[in-house]
Design a protein around this motif. Structure first.
Motif, PDB file in Angstrom:
ATOM      1  N   TYR A  56       0.834  -1.202   0.000  1.00 35.98           N
ATOM      2  CA  TYR A  56       0.000   0.000   0.000  1.00 35.98           C
ATOM      3  C   TYR A  56       0.871   1.255   0.000  1.00 35.98           C
ATOM      4  O   TYR A  56       0.642   2.179  -0.775  1.00 35.98           O
ATOM      5  N   LEU A  57       1.866   1.276   0.874  1.00 34.81           N
ATOM      6  CA  LEU A  57       2.769   2.434   0.919  1.00 34.81           C
ATOM      7  C   LEU A  57       3.490   2.610  -0.421  1.00 34.81           C
ATOM      8  O   LEU A  57       3.665   3.736  -0.891  1.00 34.81           O
ATOM      9  N   GLN A  58       3.882   1.494  -1.005  1.00 39.94           N
ATOM     10  CA  GLN A  58       4.575   1.554  -2.287  1.00 39.94           C
ATOM     11  C   GLN A  58       3.694   2.131  -3.384  1.00 39.94           C
ATOM     12  O   GLN A  58       4.087   3.069  -4.070  1.00 39.94           O
ATOM     13  N   TRP A  59       2.500   1.586  -3.563  1.00 42.83           N
ATOM     14  CA  TRP A  59       1.664   1.951  -4.712  1.00 42.83           C
ATOM     15  C   TRP A  59       0.849   3.217  -4.507  1.00 42.83           C
ATOM     16  O   TRP A  59       0.560   3.918  -5.472  1.00 42.83           O
ATOM     17  N   PHE A  60       0.463   3.511  -3.268  1.00 41.34           N
ATOM     18  CA  PHE A  60      -0.453   4.627  -3.048  1.00 41.34           C
ATOM     19  C   PHE A  60       0.167   5.804  -2.306  1.00 41.34           C
ATOM     20  O   PHE A  60      -0.506   6.811  -2.086  1.00 41.34           O
ATOM     21  N   ARG A  61       1.421   5.687  -1.917  1.00 38.56           N
ATOM     22  CA  ARG A  61       2.132   6.816  -1.315  1.00 38.56           C
ATOM     23  C   ARG A  61       3.414   7.129  -2.084  1.00 38.56           C
ATOM     24  O   ARG A  61       3.604   8.246  -2.541  1.00 38.56           O
ATOM     25  N   LEU A  62       4.306   6.156  -2.213  1.00 39.36           N
ATOM     26  CA  LEU A  62       5.611   6.400  -2.826  1.00 39.36           C
ATOM     27  C   LEU A  62       5.506   6.686  -4.321  1.00 39.36           C
ATOM     28  O   LEU A  62       6.061   7.678  -4.802  1.00 39.36           O
ATOM     29  N   VAL A  63       4.794   5.851  -5.060  1.00 38.94           N
ATOM     30  CA  VAL A  63       4.692   6.051  -6.516  1.00 38.94           C
ATOM     31  C   VAL A  63       4.016   7.374  -6.853  1.00 38.94           C
ATOM     32  O   VAL A  63       4.534   8.133  -7.682  1.00 38.94           O
ATOM     33  N   PRO A  64       2.879   7.741  -6.240  1.00 34.70           N
ATOM     34  CA  PRO A  64       2.303   9.062  -6.539  1.00 34.70           C
ATOM     35  C   PRO A  64       3.237  10.215  -6.180  1.00 34.70           C
ATOM     36  O   PRO A  64       3.311  11.205  -6.908  1.00 34.70           O
ATOM     37  N   TRP A  65       3.966  10.091  -5.066  1.00 35.97           N
ATOM     38  CA  TRP A  65       4.919  11.128  -4.686  1.00 35.97           C
ATOM     39  C   TRP A  65       6.013  11.264  -5.739  1.00 35.97           C
ATOM     40  O   TRP A  65       6.369  12.373  -6.137  1.00 35.97           O
ATOM     41  N   LEU A  66       6.540  10.140  -6.220  1.00 38.62           N
ATOM     42  CA  LEU A  66       7.567  10.184  -7.266  1.00 38.62           C
ATOM     43  C   LEU A  66       7.022  10.798  -8.556  1.00 38.62           C
ATOM     44  O   LEU A  66       7.700  11.585  -9.214  1.00 38.62           O
ATOM     45  N   LEU A  67       5.792  10.439  -8.916  1.00 33.45           N
ATOM     46  CA  LEU A  67       5.195  11.000 -10.132  1.00 33.45           C
ATOM     47  C   LEU A  67       4.946  12.499  -9.994  1.00 33.45           C
ATOM     48  O   LEU A  67       5.164  13.255 -10.948  1.00 33.45           O
ATOM     49  N   ARG A  68       4.493  12.934  -8.823  1.00 31.12           N
ATOM     50  CA  ARG A  68       4.291  14.377  -8.610  1.00 31.12           C
ATOM     51  C   ARG A  68       5.607  15.129  -8.720  1.00 31.12           C
ATOM     52  O   ARG A  68       5.671  16.186  -9.339  1.00 31.12           O
ATOM     53  N   ASN A  69       6.656  14.594  -8.133  1.00 33.95           N
ATOM     54  CA  ASN A  69       7.963  15.258  -8.215  1.00 33.95           C
ATOM     55  C   ASN A  69       8.482  15.281  -9.645  1.00 33.95           C
ATOM     56  O   ASN A  69       9.063  16.270 -10.073  1.00 33.95           O
ATOM     57  N   ARG A  70       8.267  14.203 -10.383  1.00 34.34           N
ATOM     58  CA  ARG A  70       8.687  14.175 -11.782  1.00 34.34           C
ATOM     59  C   ARG A  70       7.905  15.210 -12.581  1.00 34.34           C
ATOM     60  O   ARG A  70       8.481  15.960 -13.367  1.00 34.34           O
ATOM     61  N   ASP A  71       6.594  15.272 -12.365  1.00 34.19           N
ATOM     62  CA  ASP A  71       5.772  16.249 -13.073  1.00 34.19           C
ATOM     63  C   ASP A  71       6.170  17.678 -12.702  1.00 34.19           C
ATOM     64  O   ASP A  71       6.178  18.568 -13.551  1.00 34.19           O
ATOM     65  N   ARG A  72       6.512  17.889 -11.437  1.00 37.00           N
ATOM     66  CA  ARG A  72       6.934  19.206 -10.990  1.00 37.00           C
ATOM     67  C   ARG A  72       8.248  19.606 -11.670  1.00 37.00           C
ATOM     68  O   ARG A  72       8.411  20.738 -12.105  1.00 37.00           O
ATOM     69  N   GLU A  73       9.167  18.674 -11.795  1.00 33.27           N
ATOM     70  CA  GLU A  73      10.439  18.956 -12.461  1.00 33.27           C
ATOM     71  C   GLU A  73      10.230  19.238 -13.944  1.00 33.27           C
ATOM     72  O   GLU A  73      10.849  20.133 -14.505  1.00 33.27           O
ATOM     73  N   ILE A  74       9.330  18.501 -14.567  1.00 29.14           N
ATOM     74  CA  ILE A  74       9.041  18.731 -15.990  1.00 29.14           C
ATOM     75  C   ILE A  74       8.388  20.091 -16.160  1.00 29.14           C
ATOM     76  O   ILE A  74       8.731  20.840 -17.082  1.00 29.14           O
ATOM     77  N   ALA A  75       7.450  20.434 -15.274  1.00 30.09           N
ATOM     78  CA  ALA A  75       6.729  21.705 -15.383  1.00 30.09           C
ATOM     79  C   ALA A  75       7.658  22.904 -15.181  1.00 30.09           C
ATOM     80  O   ALA A  75       7.500  23.935 -15.829  1.00 30.09           O
ATOM     81  N   THR A  76       8.600  22.771 -14.270  1.00 31.85           N
ATOM     82  CA  THR A  76       9.504  23.892 -14.006  1.00 31.85           C
ATOM     83  C   THR A  76      10.678  23.918 -14.978  1.00 31.85           C
ATOM     84  O   THR A  76      11.417  24.872 -15.007  1.00 31.85           O
ATOM     85  N   GLY A  77      10.843  22.860 -15.744  1.00 33.07           N
ATOM     86  CA  GLY A  77      11.920  22.829 -16.746  1.00 33.07           C
ATOM     87  C   GLY A  77      13.259  22.452 -16.172  1.00 33.07           C
ATOM     88  O   GLY A  77      14.274  22.523 -16.862  1.00 33.07           O
ATOM     89  N   SER A  78      13.296  22.030 -14.916  1.00 33.69           N
ATOM     90  CA  SER A  78      14.575  21.628 -14.338  1.00 33.69           C
ATOM     91  C   SER A  78      14.869  20.191 -14.744  1.00 33.69           C
ATOM     92  O   SER A  78      13.989  19.367 -14.871  1.00 33.69           O
ATOM     93  N   SER A  79      16.117  19.931 -15.012  1.00 34.40           N
ATOM     94  CA  SER A  79      16.524  18.582 -15.362  1.00 34.40           C
ATOM     95  C   SER A  79      17.820  18.263 -14.664  1.00 34.40           C
ATOM     96  O   SER A  79      18.580  19.142 -14.272  1.00 34.40           O
ATOM     97  N   ARG A  80      18.075  16.996 -14.534  1.00 36.09           N
ATOM     98  CA  ARG A  80      19.294  16.561 -13.856  1.00 36.09           C
ATOM     99  C   ARG A  80      20.271  15.956 -14.854  1.00 36.09           C
ATOM    100  O   ARG A  80      21.016  15.057 -14.525  1.00 36.09           O
ATOM    101  N   ALA A  81      20.227  16.416 -16.082  1.00 34.91           N
ATOM    102  CA  ALA A  81      21.126  15.887 -17.100  1.00 34.91           C
ATOM    103  C   ALA A  81      22.561  16.304 -16.770  1.00 34.91           C
ATOM    104  O   ALA A  81      22.824  17.428 -16.399  1.00 34.91           O
ATOM    105  N   ALA A  82      23.450  15.361 -16.934  1.00 34.74           N
ATOM    106  CA  ALA A  82      24.870  15.642 -16.620  1.00 34.74           C
ATOM    107  C   ALA A  82      25.556  16.352 -17.746  1.00 34.74           C
ATOM    108  O   ALA A  82      25.257  16.306 -18.870  1.00 34.74           O
TER     109      ALA A  82
END
Length: 132
Positions: free
Chosen positions: A106-132
């Motif tokens: 439950y923690l994996q699918w309904f807490r961790l995965v949504p949190w990771l997706l929100r952070n990814r979407d936030r990074e995409i929206a702000t245009g920040s990337s971690r490319a080396a």
């Protein structure tokens, strides 16, 4: 005036999207928890069968993928420490394994995965990337 109502429309669209997301999340949570309860109910009704505990372990691990395998590994690593458990203690261990696996899944699918997706979407929206 047209620009003034644009934020209101975007807020309404965001609320609608959030409501749809929460409805989908509710359905997925019900399916997940329903599957997990069905697995433990099947085991409880068949726990006297010779291989029911083994089938139960695999069903729990499959229904809580992939974290269920990690929980199963921990329980498997600790099982040699317990010599000849009584049937009641074996039932307790199965229920403990089920509880830990379901909670971790439950923690994996309904807490961790949504949190990771929100952070990814936030990074995409702000245009920040971690490319080396």
């Amino acid at each position: 005036t047209r620009c003034a109502c644009l934020p209101l429309n975007s807020i309404a669209v965001m609320r609608h999207a959030k409501q749809n997301r929460s409805a989908t999340s509710y359905v997925l949570r019900c399916l997940y928890l329903g599957t997990c309860v069905a697995v433990v109910a099947w085991w409880w009704l068949n726990r006297d069968a010779p291989e029911a505990s083994i089938a139960f372990g695999w069903l729990v691990m499959l229904s809580t993928l992939p974290v269920g395998f990690a929980v199963g590994w921990v329980f498997g690593a600790l099982s040699p420490l317990i010599e000849n458990p009584t049937p009641a203690f074996g039932d307790f261990l199965n229920l403990l394994f089920w509880s830990c696996s379901v909670a971790a899944g439950y923690l994996q699918w309904f807490r961790l995965v949504p949190w990771l997706l929100r952070n990814r979407d936030r990074e995409i929206a702000t245009g920040s990337s971690r490319a080396a």
